[in-house]
Design an enzyme around this catalytic site. Structure first.
Site, mmCIF file in Angstrom:
data_model
loop_
_atom_site.group_PDB
_atom_site.id
_atom_site.type_symbol
_atom_site.label_atom_id
_atom_site.label_comp_id
_atom_site.label_asym_id
_atom_site.label_seq_id
_atom_site.Cartn_x
_atom_site.Cartn_y
_atom_site.Cartn_z
ATOM 1 N N GLU A 29 0.840 -1.193 0.000
ATOM 2 C CA GLU A 29 0.000 0.000 0.000
ATOM 3 C C GLU A 29 0.878 1.246 0.000
ATOM 4 O O GLU A 29 1.749 1.399 0.865
ATOM 5 C CB GLU A 29 -0.912 -0.019 1.234
ATOM 6 N N SER A 59 -5.781 -4.388 1.068
ATOM 7 C CA SER A 59 -6.259 -5.773 0.965
ATOM 8 C C SER A 59 -5.098 -6.673 1.360
ATOM 9 O O SER A 59 -4.527 -7.373 0.525
ATOM 10 C CB SER A 59 -6.671 -6.096 -0.476
ATOM 11 N N GLU A 60 -4.746 -6.668 2.618
ATOM 12 C CA GLU A 60 -3.522 -7.363 3.027
ATOM 13 C C GLU A 60 -3.505 -8.834 2.645
ATOM 14 O O GLU A 60 -2.456 -9.363 2.262
ATOM 15 C CB GLU A 60 -3.278 -7.196 4.530
ATOM 16 N N PHE A 83 2.033 -1.769 9.043
ATOM 17 C CA PHE A 83 2.362 -1.934 10.466
ATOM 18 C C PHE A 83 2.321 -3.439 10.751
ATOM 19 O O PHE A 83 1.454 -4.136 10.214
ATOM 20 C CB PHE A 83 1.323 -1.241 11.363
ATOM 21 N N HIS A 129 -1.284 -0.277 16.870
ATOM 22 C CA HIS A 129 -0.209 0.141 15.963
ATOM 23 C C HIS A 129 1.163 0.065 16.615
ATOM 24 O O HIS A 129 2.082 0.772 16.208
ATOM 25 C CB HIS A 129 -0.449 1.584 15.476
#
Ligand SMILES: Cc1ncc(C[n+]2csc(CCOP(=O)(O)OP(=O)(O)O)c2C)c(N)n1
Ligand SMILES: Cc1ncc(C[n+]2csc(CCOP(=O)(O)OP(=O)(O)O)c2C)c(N)n1
Ligand SMILES: [Mg+2]
Ligand SMILES: [Mg+2]
Lengths: 323, 330, 323, 330
Positions: A29, A59-60, A83, A129
């Protein structure tokens, strides 16, 4: 050798490997024109074009799975997951697909790919995160896992990871991105599976990694002033683990403290402690102590209080020295 | 599909547009799986198996359009796709039996059959997980300038996994040479389609990605082949992916041995009256393209081939001690 | 007390809790009329109707997230994930959402839900249907994790999990579903976080859980014949962990073997070993040994050879006894 | 939206159909976020924040239709939704400042603001993760026979996550009282929409689930409200979910401090000429529903309220030592 920032060293590694091998592709991304959320892929689009530097949707699972399919076809994908906390979003692809591809298909297919993801706290980024989840991945056969602490290792390990024929998870530390250090220009490989003795000492061994290497070295200075001579081992890789480096050091010092930023319970320190006490309990002059985070998500405002630090390491070392 | 290695067929009868190959392929899948059900019931296969009997027209219709350079990814119910794509029967069978010379060294069994040689990127035990991987395969071949195509098979149940969505979006966006084949057999494990989605046709979802969605009768091998030919033409021309839905029916239980209390036997009987192979044989005979005897000869030859493969698998040695440690890392 | 199968005990617990509390709802793939892939939810649809027993699409992330939202609204969802190997598919919802809900929102919302999932090998189900991933979940603050070994515990722990105000992951063992044992009829609660001494002994402690409890008891019998008196502790819960039960036993025996089915490296045995050596190294008369699976995915055909068993435990105990 | 606690407004001017409330709500969000940008730049807020300036019509148009019994779930860019839904400003601000009396005890900050009281089920730092949770909220209230509705906000970027797909399918299937509000601001972090999807309108995806999809001008608070009223009517009538896409524009960077090298300043300037608040003020004045002075008075009162909240947050104590251990388990 030039003084280089950790994130720049990563960027250098990517530039060099893309130049060396045209099958290396970058996927993630905002990795294109924006150069990644933290700047790791800066300039790559300009240098190598949009055939090799691929911006993706959010869209991991698709991204990481795509890397696997591409690797099966002979490419060398390097995926950036923004992350490390988002790895759970694509955990099936990592653990049930990528890690098992070679095994499941009896070696007919390989998965030579790299997933880069920044873990760790230090930027007050809050509970979703800031996590350090490396212990999960070390538990999964088929994956390799590295965690560079210095800019030089960030470069050298990433280059090795890209050339490795197995999938490698490179867990960078976002709070280290801005740190600097000497980085060899050009070809520089750090072998996967080899720890680094960052400081030699004879009284006690600290086994550590990633950001906690800095805290450990700081603690070692403080302890040196008290006449305690600390050896600091930076694991660099946690899978495979350099068992021999740990054993050799403890053989010499007879005392072991393990320090990592992840939650202490069920963290990687547990494995190291267990492994050492399994093999060399009689050598030990004191219990093996672990320094890690308390059993809570990473808090937003109390992050500093929550995180293990040099003072915690000093206390643990004093405890094993005074045992 | 690699051509069936049976010279007798092409020599003896007119094989207009590969029709006899289609018949051979479908029947081969059917007979292999019928045999698998039998040996499984005899306790000769460890673990569990999922058969695709009744759905052969999909596997054959799709794979008959492909070359070995094309790659397929399939599912837990992947025997048919794998064989239709040209995987050798012996390593296939030996894998299902869990033997050392199985295609995957016995590491993984029926749910993970694969063949690098035949372009079978692997069956998958995680529903929906093959779709993301297929993206990379299509990306990889396009990257290398090859004009081959990737096909990913998945079920109607799988079409509700997030991976379906992410993969169709990405494939459309990147214009990948990929065909998404949804083998809609009306069931996901023990549930009927209406229990897990409100719409009837999965092809309807394609529009949301800017991709054509095509619904074909999955029990008619020629219609499947037609649909596939068009999708392939698009892909090979660089016009991107297609969602091809093939409507069919799952004749047997979810897995071998499934008592199927969840559906009335009468419904299954009713559905079974539509038999893609019987219908196709009828067509061949009616069109004068084959005679009953010729078809029976194909059947007979296939049974010999299958018995040999079973014998081979049974005679194959177990994996050597500690074999599982050999394939973990390079 | 009636002789009941493990899967039936689970079913009994669900029946009883649904009768007791109308907010208990069942969610999962094929949990309705089919009664679940392994029969755990059999009869519930008939007894409680389709308002409370919800068949879902194959969408693990949505299902588990749905349970969280429902729990925030005061329901007590019990989700069935068909195999524990599929937990990675919905890992984000479990780890970043469910586990952190109470924390992230400062206690404004709770997530009292249960996820049931069968782990473990034994049915030759291959690399994607046989894993033991409990170590991951034990590392995550905010989750509770239990792993029943007996039908009675399967019932009692599940009932406690449903009443618990925190999210509880119940990792059943699919190879135990068909096993039988005495199960108290009606109200029977096994507290979460309490281990069970399954056999008392004075020479060596075996800490174990789930299916390996059976292997450990079998090993204990074999060892008894050699005059070695083994204490077997069934953890039952791994988060929270009953540290005191472990410490007390090792205090007595001075020797510890840990046995689990998961991959040994970075498994839960590591934490137990580390914790004991941290606290009571001087009590130990021998190294702490761990018995676990080798570093490979679970193989299909060689499953039996791969899995740790009673013989492995016997060998480990002999080793610590002869140390 | 709880009614703004400002009796002066409703008393002084005609408030036909809540128009002055809409104005008040939008302006409140705008001024709060402008202030946040300022105090963030001053280094007073740890971590990072994401503002929704320019998008206020979406938050207000949607939340103005809701009651405190309804529940919303939102995203990393959730300040606006949260405030428009009626969250008190002081605990909101104290949370963003990371203080003990923040709504979440300072555990989580801007990305996780939430209010049980106001029906804010939480902002979320994982893109797309709120959608599955919203299913359960809608299921839960329906289960209990309440007629309240759940609303989940998410971005155009998020619409490509698998969770979007799974959630829309399940919501349609179960006919849940849920409104999916896609706040399409044209950007996902540093990328423009065309970089991550081939289609223009996300509403187009609704059909694939058997659900209505509606696209409205997200810069026009009345159009948003109209769209939302219809979606809500459907939901409250038991007719199930709607996908409501509100097209708007992200005026600022992805996060406060983002240098925005990835988009030309001119484009942003251009987009900013469409200002939902300025346009709505013009409309109110033109329609004779409010005078400039009245609107300025609202502005002035809001600034006082906001300054008080900032002062409150700054004066609030840090979380007590070890606070983070208190909220892990019940
Ligand atoms: C992620 C995941 N969830 C659930 C399962 C269990 N499971 C295996 S096959 C199956 C049904 C799949 O239905 P469909 O996609 O229609 O394929 P079919 O079996 O009909 O060929 C289910 C639920 C699984 N293997 N993986
Ligand atoms: C799973 C996941 N992937 C990536 C990110 C990083 N990220 C945070 S916000 C964002 C962009 C989201 O875009 P959109 O959904 O359109 O919302 P917007 O920011 O425009 O409001 C990204 C990529 C994340 N937080 N979570
Ligand atoms: Mg199906
Ligand atoms: Mg956006």
């Amino acid at each position: 050798m030039t003084e280089t920032r950790y994130i720049k060293a990563i960027n250098e590694a990517l530039h060099e490997e893309m130049t060396r091998d045209e099958n290396v592709v970058i996927i993630g991304e905002d990795v294109g024109a924006p150069g990644g959320a933290f700047g790791g892929t800066r300039g790559l689009l300009q240098a190598f074009g949009d055939k090799r530097v691929k911006d993706t949707p959010i869209s991991e699972s698709a991204i990481v799975g795509l890397a696997l399919g591409a690797a099966m076809k002979g490419l060398r994908p390097v995926v950036e997951v923004m992350f490390a906390d988002f790895l759970p979003v694509c955990m099936d692809q990592i653990v049930n697909q990528i890690a098992k591809t070679r095994f499941m298909f009896g070696g007919q297919f390989a998965a030579p790919l790299v997933i880069r993801a920044p873990g760790g706290a230090g930027l007050n980024a809050g509970p979703q995160h800031s996590q350090s989840l490396e212990a999960w991945f070390a538990h999964i056969p088929g994956l390799k896992v590295v965690m560079p602490a210095t800019p030089a290792d960030a470069k050298g390990l990433l280059k090795s990871a890209i050339r490795d024929n197995d999938p490698v998870l490179v867990l960078e530390h976002k709070a280290l991105y801005a740190s600097s250090g000497d980085v060899p220009a050009g070809e520089y490989l750090v072998p996967i599976g080899k720890a680094d003795v960052r400081r030699t000492g004879k009284h006690v061994t600290i086994v550590t990694l990633s950001r906690m290497v800095l805290d450990s070295l700081e603690a070692a200075e403080t302890l040196a002033a008290q006449g305690i001579d600390v050896e600091v081992i930076d694991l660099r890789s946690i899978s495979p683990l350099d068992r021999q480096a740990i054993f050799s050091s403890v053989e010499k010092t007879s005392r072991l403290v393990i320090a990592h930023e992840a939650v202490k319970s069920f963290g990687i320190g547990a494995e190291i402690s267990a492994m050492v006490s399994e093999e060399m309990i009689d050598v030990l002059d004191a219990p093996i102590l672990r320094v890690g985070a308390p059993f809570s998500p990473v808090p937003f405002s109390q992050e500093r209080e929550y995180l293990p630090n040099a003072a915690d390491i000093v206390r643990a070392v004093e405890k094993v020295m005074n045992y | 599909m690699t051509k069936p290695k049976d010279p007798a067929i092409s020599a003896a009868i007119p094989n207009d547009d590969g029709l006899m190959d289609l018949h051979h392929s479908m029947l081969r899948v059917r007979l292999v799986e019928e045999k698998l059900l039998q040996v499984f019931a005899d306790g000769k296969i460890p673990g569990f198996i999922h058969v695709s009997i009744g759905q052969e027209a999909v596997a054959t219709g799709v794979c008959s359009c492909l070359t070995p350079a094309d790659t397929i990814f399939t599912t837990h119910r992947g025997h048919g796709h794998t064989l239709a794509k040209g995987m050798e029967l012996k390593p296939f069978m030996a894998e299902i039996f869990g033997r050392a010379n199985g295609a995957c060294h016995g590491n993984s069994g029926s749910m993970h059959v694969a063949s690098a040689e035949a372009g079978v990127g692997g069956a998958n035990g995680i529903v929906g997980a093959g779709l993301p991987i297929s993206l990379g395969s299509a990306f990889g071949t396009a990257f290398k300038g090859e004009d081959s195509v990737t096909v990913v098979f998945f079920g109607d149940g799988a079409s509700n996994q997030g991976t379906f969505h992410e993969s169709l979006n990405l494939a459309a966006l990147w214009n990948l040479p990929l065909v998404f084949v949804c083998e809609n057999n009306g069931w996901a494990q023990f549930s009927a389609q209406k229990a897990y989605m409100k719409i009837d046709s999965i092809a309807r979802r394609a529009d949301g990605y800017g991709m054509p969605g095509v619904l074909v009768d999955g029990d008619d091998v020629l219609k499947v082949r037609d649909g596939m030919r068009q999708a392939l033409a698009r892909a090979r021309a660089g016009d991107g992916p297609t969602l091809l839905e093939c409507k069919t029916y799952r004749w047997f239980g979810h897995y071998a041995g499934d008592p199927q209390k969840y559906r009335p036997a009468a419904n299954v009987e009713q559905a079974r009256t539509v038999d893609c192979i019987a219908n196709f044989e009828k067509f061949l005979i009616e069109q004068g393209l084959a005679g009953r005897q010729q078809l029976d000869d194909v059947d007979a030859r296939l049974r010999v081939e299958i018995d040999e493969a079973i014998a081979y698998a049974e005679a194959s040695p177990a994996a050597p001690k500690g074999q599982y440690l050999n394939d973990v890392y390079a």
